[in-house]
Design an enzyme around this catalytic site. Sequence first.
Site, PDB file in Angstrom:
ATOM      1  N   ASP A 181       1.818  15.210  -4.655  1.00 44.98           N
ATOM      2  CA  ASP A 181       2.541  13.941  -4.775  1.00 44.98           C
ATOM      3  C   ASP A 181       1.682  13.090  -5.697  1.00 44.98           C
ATOM      4  O   ASP A 181       0.538  12.770  -5.367  1.00 44.98           O
ATOM      5  CB  ASP A 181       2.657  13.319  -3.370  1.00 44.98           C
ATOM      6  N   GLY A 220     -13.850  23.655 -10.732  1.00 41.84           N
ATOM      7  CA  GLY A 220     -13.804  25.106 -10.536  1.00 41.84           C
ATOM      8  C   GLY A 220     -12.513  25.649  -9.983  1.00 41.84           C
ATOM      9  O   GLY A 220     -11.873  26.483 -10.599  1.00 41.84           O
ATOM     10  N   ASN A 221     -12.104  25.197  -8.779  1.00 43.95           N
ATOM     11  CA  ASN A 221     -10.757  25.526  -8.320  1.00 43.95           C
ATOM     12  C   ASN A 221     -10.229  24.386  -7.460  1.00 43.95           C
ATOM     13  O   ASN A 221     -10.924  23.414  -7.191  1.00 43.95           O
ATOM     14  CB  ASN A 221     -10.694  26.888  -7.625  1.00 43.95           C
ATOM     15  N   TYR A 223      -8.618   9.576   7.813  1.00 47.68           N
ATOM     16  CA  TYR A 223      -7.205   9.913   7.829  1.00 47.68           C
ATOM     17  C   TYR A 223      -6.468   9.303   6.645  1.00 47.68           C
ATOM     18  O   TYR A 223      -6.406   8.097   6.502  1.00 47.68           O
ATOM     19  CB  TYR A 223      -6.550   9.510   9.167  1.00 47.68           C
ATOM     20  N   LYS A 252      -0.362  12.798   5.538  1.00 49.80           N
ATOM     21  CA  LYS A 252       0.070  14.175   5.743  1.00 49.80           C
ATOM     22  C   LYS A 252       0.104  14.910   4.407  1.00 49.80           C
ATOM     23  O   LYS A 252       0.266  14.302   3.365  1.00 49.80           O
ATOM     24  CB  LYS A 252       1.475  14.173   6.355  1.00 49.80           C
ATOM     25  N   ARG A 263       5.418   6.639   7.591  1.00 54.19           N
ATOM     26  CA  ARG A 263       3.987   6.329   7.526  1.00 54.19           C
ATOM     27  C   ARG A 263       3.110   7.484   7.988  1.00 54.19           C
ATOM     28  O   ARG A 263       1.974   7.283   8.445  1.00 54.19           O
ATOM     29  CB  ARG A 263       3.680   5.056   8.339  1.00 54.19           C
ATOM     30  N   ASP A 292      12.286   6.745   6.165  1.00 54.62           N
ATOM     31  CA  ASP A 292      11.529   7.606   5.226  1.00 54.62           C
ATOM     32  C   ASP A 292      11.665   9.089   5.566  1.00 54.62           C
ATOM     33  O   ASP A 292      10.724   9.880   5.386  1.00 54.62           O
ATOM     34  CB  ASP A 292      10.042   7.225   5.184  1.00 54.62           C
TER      35      ASP A 292
HETATM   36  P1  13P Z   1       4.404  11.009   1.662  1.00 52.38           P
HETATM   37  O1  13P Z   1       3.337  11.720   2.499  1.00 52.38           O
HETATM   38  O2  13P Z   1       5.570  11.898   1.392  1.00 52.38           O
HETATM   39  O3  13P Z   1       3.806  10.424   0.425  1.00 52.38           O
HETATM   40  O4  13P Z   1       4.985   9.829   2.565  1.00 52.38           O
HETATM   41  C1  13P Z   1       4.132   8.849   3.034  1.00 52.38           C
HETATM   42  C2  13P Z   1       4.767   7.802   3.891  1.00 52.38           C
HETATM   43  O5  13P Z   1       4.053   6.927   4.311  1.00 52.38           O
HETATM   44  C3  13P Z   1       6.186   7.841   4.241  1.00 52.38           C
HETATM   45  O6  13P Z   1       6.550   6.756   5.062  1.00 52.38           O
HETATM   46 MG    MG Z   2       5.709  13.614   0.226  1.00 50.43          MG
HETATM   47 MG    MG Z   3       4.232   9.748  -1.375  1.00 47.61          MG
END
Ligand code: 13P
Ligand code: MG
Ligand code: MG
Length: 369
Positions: free
Chosen positions: A11, A104-105, A229, A232, A266, A287
Amino acid sequence: MRITFSVIKADVGSLVGHHTVHPQQLEVARSSLSKAKNEGLLTDFHVTAVGDDIQLIMTHQKGINSTQIHQLAWDTFMEITEKVSRKLKLYAAGQDLVATAFSGNMKGLGPGIAEAEFEERTSEPIVVFMADKTEPGAWNLPLYKIFADPFSTPGLVIDETLHSGCTFRVMDVMEDKFVDIDTPDEVYDLLALIGTPGRYIVHSVYRRTDGLFAAAASTARLALIAGKYVGKDDPVMFVRCQHGLPAVGEALEPFAFPHLVAGWMRGSHHGPLMPVSIKDARCTRFDGPPRVAALGFQLCEGKLIGPSDMFDDPAFDKARATANEITDYMRRHGPFMPHRLGPEEMEYTTLVSVLKKLEGKLKPASELQ
Ligand code: 13P
Ligand code: MG
Ligand code: MG
Ligand code: 13P
């Protein structure tokens, strides 16, 4: 012919919050990979997006963890960030590029990777799964069903070559260790681990008869890379199908059940994983809800023939309707767990400051009348 199949995603900023990508971002990605193909580095490629995540699906002959291929993906994501995301002030430009420079990777730099090198079979169907608003552990349940549950994959019972079962390679992403677990013999051990999808994540799957590679998933967790943190990691995986492996329909079948995954609003809520077509892979409600899309290819001397948009099908309407029902039900919990994730899994929290504010007011329980 030996071929390496690499799916690298990131992203790097998005259109309208975390909703979708901008067409110019995909154009930059295509022109960058097209140049690499003309120069002979890539055999073929396909660029796509699910929600705010861009996937570079690439075939080549450089093997896994190739500096050249990973650098190409890194440079492509950087170029998109500079030329489009920052220029158009897209939201969270460069979001997943947590490292400051390539080294490197791709491991530990932020983008997710699923890749494997294998001998292309006489006919080689592959399905690439891509999700938004969730985490790599979201594949645990479907991978278990595809490769270890005969009620989902009858091939495990009736196909001679699959009948001996599969080996699951599972990562402990907290300890940075992995373990190989054989099914069906050790199926309860496997479930004891992968039922905790935030920590134990299926990395790859192999057929036991001959060790044939069958599936690979991305396991990167940004939180663990950044040391705090940071959200995701919307994951990718791919599954080889047919002829002694699960049929394409057996690979898709688990997604008829929109299981609960962590992510969503979030990065801090549980919600159902809704199977959708690429055109519907744009998160909206709260979202979300979290989405999965699947593209099917046939390999032909490393060329990607296709794709076919696998969930663009009324056969998955019921799963989508169920996911919408679950969405209503979960949303009614508002800020309560288990809709909201536990404090250790949340992307950010005010708990610390709320507790600090209440510090002076906190009294020993012994003072209770
Ligand atoms: P993404 O992990 O897809 O960027 O979404 C983050 C988010 O806070 C959605 O509410
Ligand atoms: Mg995303
Ligand atoms: Mg995002
Ligand atoms: P193969 O064993 O040739 O892959 O065929 C099985 C099948 O596709 C039936 O669904």
